[in-house]
Design a protein around this motif. Structure first.
Motif, PDB file in Angstrom:
ATOM      1  N   GLY A 109       0.796  -1.216   0.000  1.00  0.00           N
ATOM      2  CA  GLY A 109       0.000   0.000   0.000  1.00  0.00           C
ATOM      3  C   GLY A 109       0.827   1.264   0.000  1.00  0.00           C
ATOM      4  N   PHE A 110       2.145   1.133  -0.216  1.00  0.00           N
ATOM      5  CA  PHE A 110       3.069   2.260  -0.048  1.00  0.00           C
ATOM      6  C   PHE A 110       2.803   3.453  -0.957  1.00  0.00           C
ATOM      7  N   ALA A 111       2.160   3.246  -2.116  1.00  0.00           N
ATOM      8  CA  ALA A 111       2.042   4.323  -3.103  1.00  0.00           C
ATOM      9  C   ALA A 111       0.752   5.129  -3.001  1.00  0.00           C
ATOM     10  N   VAL A 112      -0.205   4.667  -2.196  1.00  0.00           N
ATOM     11  CA  VAL A 112      -1.535   5.284  -2.163  1.00  0.00           C
ATOM     12  C   VAL A 112      -1.700   6.088  -0.877  1.00  0.00           C
ATOM     13  N   PRO A 113      -1.866   7.398  -0.976  1.00  0.00           N
ATOM     14  CA  PRO A 113      -1.804   8.260   0.210  1.00  0.00           C
ATOM     15  C   PRO A 113      -2.791   7.951   1.326  1.00  0.00           C
ATOM     16  N   ASP A 114      -3.977   7.412   1.016  1.00  0.00           N
ATOM     17  CA  ASP A 114      -4.912   7.149   2.107  1.00  0.00           C
ATOM     18  C   ASP A 114      -4.804   5.735   2.661  1.00  0.00           C
ATOM     19  N   ASN A 115      -3.809   4.985   2.229  1.00  0.00           N
ATOM     20  CA  ASN A 115      -3.530   3.675   2.820  1.00  0.00           C
ATOM     21  C   ASN A 115      -2.663   3.852   4.061  1.00  0.00           C
ATOM     22  N   ALA A 116      -2.934   3.084   5.095  1.00  0.00           N
ATOM     23  CA  ALA A 116      -2.163   3.201   6.336  1.00  0.00           C
ATOM     24  C   ALA A 116      -0.660   3.005   6.132  1.00  0.00           C
ATOM     25  N   PRO A 117      -0.211   2.068   5.261  1.00  0.00           N
ATOM     26  CA  PRO A 117       1.233   1.874   5.073  1.00  0.00           C
ATOM     27  C   PRO A 117       1.871   2.862   4.082  1.00  0.00           C
ATOM     28  N   TYR A 118       1.138   3.908   3.689  1.00  0.00           N
ATOM     29  CA  TYR A 118       1.689   4.870   2.726  1.00  0.00           C
ATOM     30  C   TYR A 118       3.084   5.308   3.169  1.00  0.00           C
ATOM     31  N   ASP A 119       3.997   5.316   2.199  1.00  0.00           N
ATOM     32  CA  ASP A 119       5.390   5.669   2.458  1.00  0.00           C
ATOM     33  C   ASP A 119       5.796   6.722   1.433  1.00  0.00           C
ATOM     34  N   GLU A 120       6.032   7.937   1.885  1.00  0.00           N
ATOM     35  CA  GLU A 120       6.265   9.046   0.959  1.00  0.00           C
ATOM     36  C   GLU A 120       7.486   8.811   0.076  1.00  0.00           C
ATOM     37  N   GLU A 121       8.547   8.297   0.641  1.00  0.00           N
ATOM     38  CA  GLU A 121       9.764   8.058  -0.145  1.00  0.00           C
ATOM     39  C   GLU A 121       9.517   6.992  -1.214  1.00  0.00           C
ATOM     40  N   ALA A 122       8.853   5.902  -0.829  1.00  0.00           N
ATOM     41  CA  ALA A 122       8.550   4.850  -1.797  1.00  0.00           C
ATOM     42  C   ALA A 122       7.560   5.344  -2.844  1.00  0.00           C
ATOM     43  N   ALA A 123       6.605   6.167  -2.423  1.00  0.00           N
ATOM     44  CA  ALA A 123       5.628   6.704  -3.370  1.00  0.00           C
ATOM     45  C   ALA A 123       6.306   7.586  -4.418  1.00  0.00           C
ATOM     46  N   GLU A 124       7.236   8.415  -3.994  1.00  0.00           N
ATOM     47  CA  GLU A 124       7.955   9.260  -4.945  1.00  0.00           C
ATOM     48  C   GLU A 124       8.790   8.403  -5.894  1.00  0.00           C
ATOM     49  N   ARG A 125       9.383   7.355  -5.382  1.00  0.00           N
ATOM     50  CA  ARG A 125      10.142   6.436  -6.236  1.00  0.00           C
ATOM     51  C   ARG A 125       9.218   5.815  -7.285  1.00  0.00           C
ATOM     52  N   HIS A 126       8.005   5.468  -6.883  1.00  0.00           N
ATOM     53  CA  HIS A 126       7.056   4.870  -7.818  1.00  0.00           C
ATOM     54  C   HIS A 126       6.675   5.862  -8.916  1.00  0.00           C
ATOM     55  N   TRP A 127       6.508   7.137  -8.577  1.00  0.00           N
ATOM     56  CA  TRP A 127       6.175   8.134  -9.600  1.00  0.00           C
ATOM     57  C   TRP A 127       7.294   8.284 -10.624  1.00  0.00           C
ATOM     58  N   ILE A 128       8.527   8.245 -10.158  1.00  0.00           N
ATOM     59  CA  ILE A 128       9.669   8.345 -11.070  1.00  0.00           C
ATOM     60  C   ILE A 128       9.699   7.141 -12.005  1.00  0.00           C
ATOM     61  N   ALA A 129       9.496   5.947 -11.440  1.00  0.00           N
ATOM     62  CA  ALA A 129       9.505   4.728 -12.254  1.00  0.00           C
ATOM     63  C   ALA A 129       8.372   4.735 -13.282  1.00  0.00           C
ATOM     64  N   LEU A 130       7.218   5.201 -12.853  1.00  0.00           N
ATOM     65  CA  LEU A 130       6.067   5.239 -13.746  1.00  0.00           C
ATOM     66  C   LEU A 130       6.292   6.229 -14.886  1.00  0.00           C
ATOM     67  N   GLN A 131       6.850   7.371 -14.552  1.00  0.00           N
ATOM     68  CA  GLN A 131       7.129   8.380 -15.576  1.00  0.00           C
ATOM     69  C   GLN A 131       8.130   7.852 -16.598  1.00  0.00           C
ATOM     70  N   GLU A 132       9.167   7.188 -16.123  1.00  0.00           N
ATOM     71  CA  GLU A 132      10.169   6.637 -17.030  1.00  0.00           C
ATOM     72  C   GLU A 132       9.576   5.540 -17.908  1.00  0.00           C
ATOM     73  N   LEU A 133       8.745   4.687 -17.326  1.00  0.00           N
ATOM     74  CA  LEU A 133       8.118   3.599 -18.084  1.00  0.00           C
ATOM     75  C   LEU A 133       7.296   4.150 -19.238  1.00  0.00           C
ATOM     76  N   PHE A 134       6.438   5.107 -18.948  1.00  0.00           N
ATOM     77  CA  PHE A 134       5.537   5.606 -19.984  1.00  0.00           C
ATOM     78  C   PHE A 134       6.246   6.503 -20.985  1.00  0.00           C
ATOM     79  N   GLU A 135       7.231   7.246 -20.559  1.00  0.00           N
ATOM     80  CA  GLU A 135       7.993   8.071 -21.505  1.00  0.00           C
ATOM     81  C   GLU A 135       8.737   7.208 -22.510  1.00  0.00           C
ATOM     82  N   THR A 136       9.180   6.043 -22.057  1.00  0.00           N
ATOM     83  CA  THR A 136       9.956   5.162 -22.924  1.00  0.00           C
ATOM     84  C   THR A 136       9.076   4.332 -23.856  1.00  0.00           C
ATOM     85  N   ALA A 137       7.949   3.846 -23.345  1.00  0.00           N
ATOM     86  CA  ALA A 137       7.187   2.831 -24.068  1.00  0.00           C
ATOM     87  C   ALA A 137       5.948   3.326 -24.794  1.00  0.00           C
TER      88      ALA A 137
END
Length: 246
Positions: A215-243
């Motif tokens: 649940g690390f990437a979703v802000p209203d989930n109890a296990p939300y983790d800001e650092e992991a969430a930001e990492r996920h946004w970077i990965a997602l941006q790179e994935l879609f920009e490339t593919a």
């Protein structure tokens, strides 16, 4: 980011969606964002708007539309309240792989007809239940999926004949999977099995385990983790920009 509300006609009825776009006139590459088990709610509207800010048209569907005007879940109590937990898991199990695939075709058809959208292949991304959905769509509708991102998705490798990892040899998308640490729904052993299946099928992919809880990437989930969430946004941006179509 601008957004509109609309409906998409599927083989099973009418699915409410919102379409989030960047500022400007486009057209842009398009993505379907699948929510977690709690379904569409303000957190996911905000996440879809953020993804649109990267330069994509983002379709956010009500994956539980077959239940009609269902009562939204409070994610703070959805898993701890016995009645709500039963309702939640009942709704999760009601969405089958066949439904997921037929809905995805309808979403892609809708996007292909929008003036804001370019290209005839799309991205998908999802969280928890939606992470599994993204992998299923990549395997069940392969000709229309160029990129698939799964974040703290569960059930990617199971003993069932409908397990998403068994679809690897049908996939044409670039696949990115980010699992959570100490997550029984996606263990290191399952990650290894998925990696072997995707590698054997020649699928371009990356599988990572983030040092954060399910649940690390979703802000209203109890296990939300800001650092992991930001990492996920970077990965997602790179994935879609490339593919995705440029």
């Amino acid at each position: 980011m601008p957004s509109i509300s609309a409906t998409v006609t599927t083989p099973d009825g009418t699915c409410p969606i919102t379409l989030h776009t960047p500022n400007g006139t486009g057209p842009w590459s398009a993505v379907v964002m699948y929510p977690d088990a709690g379904g569409v709610r303000p957190t996911f509207q905000e996440m879809a708007a953020r993804l649109a800010g990267f330069g994509h048209a983002v379709l956010l569907p009500d994956v539980y539309y077959r239940h009609g005007d269902w009562q939204p879940f409070d994610m703070k109590t959805a898993f701890s309240d016995p009645a709500e937990r039963k309702r939640l898991f009942g709704m999760i199990s009601s969405v089958t792989p066949d439904m997921i695939a037929s809905d995805a075709v309808a979403f892609f058809d809708f996007l292909a007809e929008r003036p804001e959208v370019k290209g005839d292949t799309f991205g998908v991304c999802g969280y928890c239940m939606g992470g599994r959905t993204s992998v299923i769509v990549a395997g069940r509708v392969p000709d229309r999926v160029a990129a698939a991102g799964s974040f703290h998705g569960g059930g990617l490798v199971t003993d069932d004949e409908t397990s998403p990892h068994l679809l690897a040899d049908r996939m044409k998308a670039t696949v990115y999977v980010a699992g959570a640490e100490n997550d029984g729904s996606f263990t290191p052993e399952q990650a290894e099995t998925l990696d072997k299946a995707l590698t054997a099928a020649g699928v371009e992919h990356k599988i990572e385990i983030y040092p954060a809880g399910h649940g690390f990437a979703v802000p209203d989930n109890a296990p939300y983790d800001e650092e992991a969430a930001e990492r996920h946004w970077i990965a997602l941006q790179e994935l879609f920009e490339t593919a995705l179509p440029r």
